[in-house]
Scaffold this motif. Sequence first.
Motif, PDB file in Angstrom:
ATOM      1  N   VAL A  33      33.140   6.182  40.177  1.00  5.44           N
ATOM      2  CA  VAL A  33      32.283   5.156  39.582  1.00  5.44           C
ATOM      3  C   VAL A  33      33.158   4.214  38.745  1.00  5.44           C
ATOM      4  N   PRO A  34      33.207   2.932  39.074  1.00  5.18           N
ATOM      5  CA  PRO A  34      34.062   2.002  38.337  1.00  5.18           C
ATOM      6  C   PRO A  34      33.814   2.057  36.827  1.00  5.18           C
ATOM      7  N   GLY A  35      34.909   2.178  36.063  1.00  6.99           N
ATOM      8  CA  GLY A  35      34.821   2.135  34.615  1.00  6.99           C
ATOM      9  C   GLY A  35      34.582   3.462  33.940  1.00  6.99           C
ATOM     10  N   LEU A  36      34.210   4.495  34.693  1.00  6.54           N
ATOM     11  CA  LEU A  36      33.944   5.802  34.082  1.00  6.54           C
ATOM     12  C   LEU A  36      35.178   6.684  34.120  1.00  6.54           C
ATOM     13  N   PRO A  37      35.419   7.449  33.062  1.00  4.37           N
ATOM     14  CA  PRO A  37      36.574   8.345  33.042  1.00  4.37           C
ATOM     15  C   PRO A  37      36.358   9.546  33.949  1.00  4.37           C
ATOM     16  N   VAL A  38      37.423  10.276  34.206  1.00  7.52           N
ATOM     17  CA  VAL A  38      37.310  11.525  34.947  1.00  7.52           C
ATOM     18  C   VAL A  38      36.380  12.473  34.186  1.00  7.52           C
ATOM     19  N   LEU A  39      35.488  13.098  34.912  1.00  4.88           N
ATOM     20  CA  LEU A  39      34.493  13.985  34.305  1.00  4.88           C
ATOM     21  C   LEU A  39      34.974  15.427  34.363  1.00  4.88           C
ATOM     22  N   ARG A  40      35.053  16.066  33.189  1.00  5.23           N
ATOM     23  CA  ARG A  40      35.367  17.482  33.105  1.00  5.23           C
ATOM     24  C   ARG A  40      34.498  18.100  32.019  1.00  5.23           C
ATOM     25  N   VAL A  41      33.564  18.944  32.415  1.00  6.38           N
ATOM     26  CA  VAL A  41      32.658  19.567  31.455  1.00  6.38           C
ATOM     27  C   VAL A  41      32.509  21.049  31.768  1.00  6.38           C
ATOM     28  N   GLU A  42      32.026  21.788  30.792  1.00  5.26           N
ATOM     29  CA  GLU A  42      31.763  23.216  30.938  1.00  5.26           C
ATOM     30  C   GLU A  42      30.262  23.440  30.817  1.00  5.26           C
ATOM     31  N   ALA A  43      29.727  24.316  31.645  1.00  8.02           N
ATOM     32  CA  ALA A  43      28.281  24.547  31.619  1.00  8.02           C
ATOM     33  C   ALA A  43      27.969  25.915  32.209  1.00  8.02           C
ATOM     34  N   ASP A  53      29.174  11.502  46.866  1.00  6.48           N
ATOM     35  CA  ASP A  53      30.234  11.872  45.929  1.00  6.48           C
ATOM     36  C   ASP A  53      29.952  11.477  44.480  1.00  6.48           C
ATOM     37  N   ASP A  54      29.102  10.490  44.271  1.00  4.04           N
ATOM     38  CA  ASP A  54      28.798  10.099  42.890  1.00  4.04           C
ATOM     39  C   ASP A  54      27.687  10.947  42.283  1.00  4.04           C
ATOM     40  N   HIS A  55      27.283  12.014  43.012  1.00  7.69           N
ATOM     41  CA  HIS A  55      26.215  12.885  42.511  1.00  7.69           C
ATOM     42  C   HIS A  55      26.482  14.373  42.746  1.00  7.69           C
TER      43      HIS A  55
END
Length: 206
Positions: A33-43, A53-55
């Motif tokens: 997604v343009p402008g968004l940082p790499v997503l790394r989360v814990e859950a 891929d964007d979902h």
Amino acid sequence: MPDVKITYLGHACFCLEASGYRTVIDPYADNMVPGLPVLRVEAEAVYCSHGHDDHSHVASVALTGSEIPAPYSLKKLEVTHDDAGGKLRGMNTIHIFDFGGLRIAHMGDIGRSLTGEEQNILQGLDALLIPVGGYYTIDASAATEMVNQLRPRVVIPMHYRTDQTGFPAIAHISDFTARFDRVVYGGDSLVLTQETEKQIHVLQYK
């Protein structure tokens, strides 16, 4: 009944947190997604509305393996992604979380109007996470109509473009917010309680 912290992680991705249990919905792929940082989360759990891929980048979510029980019941409503019976974009899953009375629906990439039966299932929502950008999903006009049909207490828009982020093909968030007299801005999260006032709330990712 636990309060639910709703945190916006960008695009159509959210984390719902209650009683120490975190659920991520629709994580996006790296550099997708343009402008968004790499997503790394814990859950503790992750769900995806469809396979784009964007979902659906579950690798962005590190699951803890915790044995904490989920503080909600979950209903999955399978709908066509588009108004051509799914021929254009396939299927889409609407996730409806019930936290012991607080009901939150994530609409995924819904790209068509709701049927009467679907509207009935989605009545009584405390929070509606809804795409508003058009092209891949419903646009601002259709999203406004859906909000008026479902009358949720809190509406949180997603899947839109801002001055800094989002796909060029989708509309700016202002196309949606301009249709309402009062819109709340600010912060990346909202704590949903039984006392939360009715509102349109634009969350901003960190």
